[in-house]
Design a protein around this motif. Structure first.
Motif, mmCIF file in Angstrom:
data_model
loop_
_atom_site.group_PDB
_atom_site.id
_atom_site.type_symbol
_atom_site.label_atom_id
_atom_site.label_comp_id
_atom_site.label_asym_id
_atom_site.label_seq_id
_atom_site.Cartn_x
_atom_site.Cartn_y
_atom_site.Cartn_z
ATOM 1 N N LYS A 43 49.177 89.743 70.015
ATOM 2 C CA LYS A 43 50.123 89.103 70.927
ATOM 3 C C LYS A 43 50.291 87.631 70.577
ATOM 4 O O LYS A 43 49.499 87.055 69.839
ATOM 5 C CB LYS A 43 49.648 89.257 72.373
ATOM 6 C CG LYS A 43 49.617 90.702 72.847
ATOM 7 C CD LYS A 43 49.355 90.789 74.335
ATOM 8 C CE LYS A 43 49.408 92.224 74.825
ATOM 9 N NZ LYS A 43 49.185 92.314 76.295
ATOM 10 N N SER A 62 51.359 84.115 85.935
ATOM 11 C CA SER A 62 50.358 85.122 85.599
ATOM 12 C C SER A 62 48.944 84.714 85.991
ATOM 13 O O SER A 62 48.077 85.576 86.189
ATOM 14 C CB SER A 62 50.411 85.434 84.103
ATOM 15 O OG SER A 62 50.193 84.260 83.340
ATOM 16 N N THR A 86 40.753 89.930 85.262
ATOM 17 C CA THR A 86 41.123 91.317 84.995
ATOM 18 C C THR A 86 41.058 91.565 83.485
ATOM 19 O O THR A 86 41.051 90.601 82.697
ATOM 20 C CB THR A 86 42.540 91.618 85.487
ATOM 21 O OG1 THR A 86 43.486 91.000 84.609
ATOM 22 C CG2 THR A 86 42.768 91.107 86.907
ATOM 23 N N GLU A 88 43.299 92.240 81.593
ATOM 24 C CA GLU A 88 44.468 91.611 80.973
ATOM 25 C C GLU A 88 44.227 90.147 80.625
ATOM 26 O O GLU A 88 45.002 89.541 79.878
ATOM 27 C CB GLU A 88 45.688 91.727 81.873
ATOM 28 C CG GLU A 88 46.286 93.131 81.982
ATOM 29 C CD GLU A 88 45.379 94.115 82.704
ATOM 30 O OE1 GLU A 88 45.319 95.294 82.288
ATOM 31 O OE2 GLU A 88 44.684 93.695 83.671
ATOM 32 N N ASP A 89 43.160 89.570 81.142
ATOM 33 C CA ASP A 89 42.805 88.185 80.810
ATOM 34 C C ASP A 89 41.973 88.095 79.537
ATOM 35 O O ASP A 89 41.670 86.987 79.070
ATOM 36 C CB ASP A 89 42.034 87.539 81.964
ATOM 37 C CG ASP A 89 42.871 87.412 83.221
ATOM 38 O OD1 ASP A 89 42.351 87.759 84.315
ATOM 39 O OD2 ASP A 89 44.022 86.958 83.124
#
Length: 122
Positions: A43, A62, A86, A88-89
């Motif tokens: 990413k 975010s 989370t 996602e972090d």
């Protein structure tokens, strides 16, 4: 020689907290805007927090309400407190110091640390 050294990363469970630090040397730390970025595998590198020389902080949606950036100019150190983490972090977190000097020409000094890994997993 300018150095930014991040530390404090590690493995944390979902819902947990972590504070990472960035120690700067070789610059007049108080004159620089400090940014925290993160980059997950595959990413792009995303901005997650900014603190101005005057101490004003900004965050993307975010992380707003979960992350807090701060600085201690006496210690040449910036911090990123991360709560309610989370998966996602999960990313490599980078410290960036930036100074824009308006003039003819305008000069931009920007420096990066090597990153500290934050992994959120059960």
């Amino acid at each position: 020689q300018v150095q930014l050294v991040e530390s404090g990363g590690g493995l944390v469970q979902p819902g947990g907290s972590l504070r990472i630090s960035c120690v700067a040397s070789g610059i007049t730390f108080s004159a620089y805007t400090i940014n925290w970025y993160r980059q997950a595998p595959g990413k792009q590198r995303d901005l997650v927090a900014t603190i101005s020389t005057g101490g004003s902080a900004n965050y993307p949606d975010s992380v707003k309400g979960r992350f807090t950036i701060s600085r201690d100019n006496a210690k040449n150190t910036a911090y990123l407190q991360m709560n309610s983490l989370t998966p996602e972090d999960t990313a490599l977190y980078y410290c960036n110091a930036r100074l824009i000097t308006i003039g003819y020409p305008t000069k931009i000094n920007t420096y990066w640390g090597q990153g500290t890994q934050v992994t959120v997993s059960s």
